[in-house]
Design a protein around this motif. Structure first.
Motif, PDB file in Angstrom:
ATOM      1  N   ALA A 191      14.310 -40.139 -19.485  1.00 45.40           N
ATOM      2  CA  ALA A 191      14.164 -39.627 -18.121  1.00 45.40           C
ATOM      3  C   ALA A 191      15.435 -38.912 -17.676  1.00 45.40           C
ATOM      4  O   ALA A 191      15.368 -37.855 -17.028  1.00 45.40           O
ATOM      5  N   ALA A 192      16.581 -39.467 -18.020  1.00 47.37           N
ATOM      6  CA  ALA A 192      17.846 -38.834 -17.668  1.00 47.37           C
ATOM      7  C   ALA A 192      17.991 -37.483 -18.364  1.00 47.37           C
ATOM      8  O   ALA A 192      18.422 -36.501 -17.753  1.00 47.37           O
ATOM      9  N   ARG A 193      17.618 -37.422 -19.633  1.00 47.97           N
ATOM     10  CA  ARG A 193      17.710 -36.155 -20.369  1.00 47.97           C
ATOM     11  C   ARG A 193      16.811 -35.088 -19.745  1.00 47.97           C
ATOM     12  O   ARG A 193      17.228 -33.940 -19.565  1.00 47.97           O
ATOM     13  N   LEU A 194      15.586 -35.466 -19.426  1.00 48.41           N
ATOM     14  CA  LEU A 194      14.657 -34.509 -18.835  1.00 48.41           C
ATOM     15  C   LEU A 194      15.126 -34.059 -17.453  1.00 48.41           C
ATOM     16  O   LEU A 194      14.991 -32.892 -17.088  1.00 48.41           O
ATOM     17  N   THR A 195      15.675 -34.983 -16.685  1.00 42.96           N
ATOM     18  CA  THR A 195      16.180 -34.651 -15.351  1.00 42.96           C
ATOM     19  C   THR A 195      17.320 -33.657 -15.446  1.00 42.96           C
ATOM     20  O   THR A 195      17.386 -32.685 -14.693  1.00 42.96           O
TER      21      THR A 195
END
Length: 205
Positions: free
Chosen positions: A22-26
């Motif tokens: 989720a952090a990478r996509l954000t």
């Protein structure tokens, strides 16, 4: 796309992998583009595993904030532990390292961009948990500072900690100088409060 794992995957491992995804996509595309389906693909798990591991999208946002906060707390503690005998160098180390971490934190930059209209859906990551984060940081710093001999009343020490923590959070969100310069300036102010004027020159920005 990551390979989808079996339903017998370790729940703790799955949760960590999902939060990291989720952090990478954000960071790459913004919080508004993070859907549960896309997240499942990125983390290599099923959609049901995503819901089982993190709950709702709002729960996922909270998990990301808490995970990033833990890194900052560890950095603060580490700074104090490097100078167990002298408070001022400990404060300077903790401040500078925290600000350096913030400067290079891609997720934090993505969150901050929300305040400038880049992704308004991301704004709750800052506002919803700001008070709990402040309280946690206050407790952590107070615990470390209490290990030093300080010639101030306890309530004055708490007041100074509150000012320092709030100031650092402000610089984390909107830096106005380099981490070293900011850390030196704040430490200089603490030295003044503690009456350690002979050491002021060492902490001039």
């Amino acid at each position: 796309m990551a390979e989808v794992t079996s339903g017998h995957d370790d729940p703790i491992s799955s949760r960590s992998r999902i939060i990291a995804a989720a952090a990478r996509l954000t960071c790459a595309d913004g919080w508004s583009k993070v859907t549960m389906g896309r997240l499942a693909q990125e983390a290599g798990v099923s959609r049901q595993t995503v819901y089982n591991a993190v709950g709702s999208r709002e729960d996922l946002a909270e998990a990301m904030v808490l995970t990033e906060s833990a890194q900052f707390i560890f950095t603060i503690v580490e700074g104090f532990e490097k100078h167990p005998e002298d408070l001022l160098p400990a404060i300077h180390e903790a401040l500078e390292n925290t600000l350096v971490l913030a400067e290079g934190n891609a997720l934090l930059r993505a969150v901050v961009s929300a305040t400038h209209g880049a992704d308004t859906e991301l704004l709750p990551l800052l506002t919803t948990h700001s008070e709990s984060l402040l309280g946690t940081l206050m407790v952590v710093v107070q615990d470390r500072v209490d290990r030093y001999e300080i010639d101030l009343e306890p309530e004055r020490i708490t007041a100074v900690i509150d000012i320092v923590v709030r100031s650092v959070l402000s610089h984390v969100m909107q830096p106005t100088a380099t981490p070293r310069e900011t850390a030196a300036s704040i430490t200089w102010l603490v030295a003044r409060v503690l009456g350690r004027t002979e050491e002021l020159a060492a902490f001039r920005a």
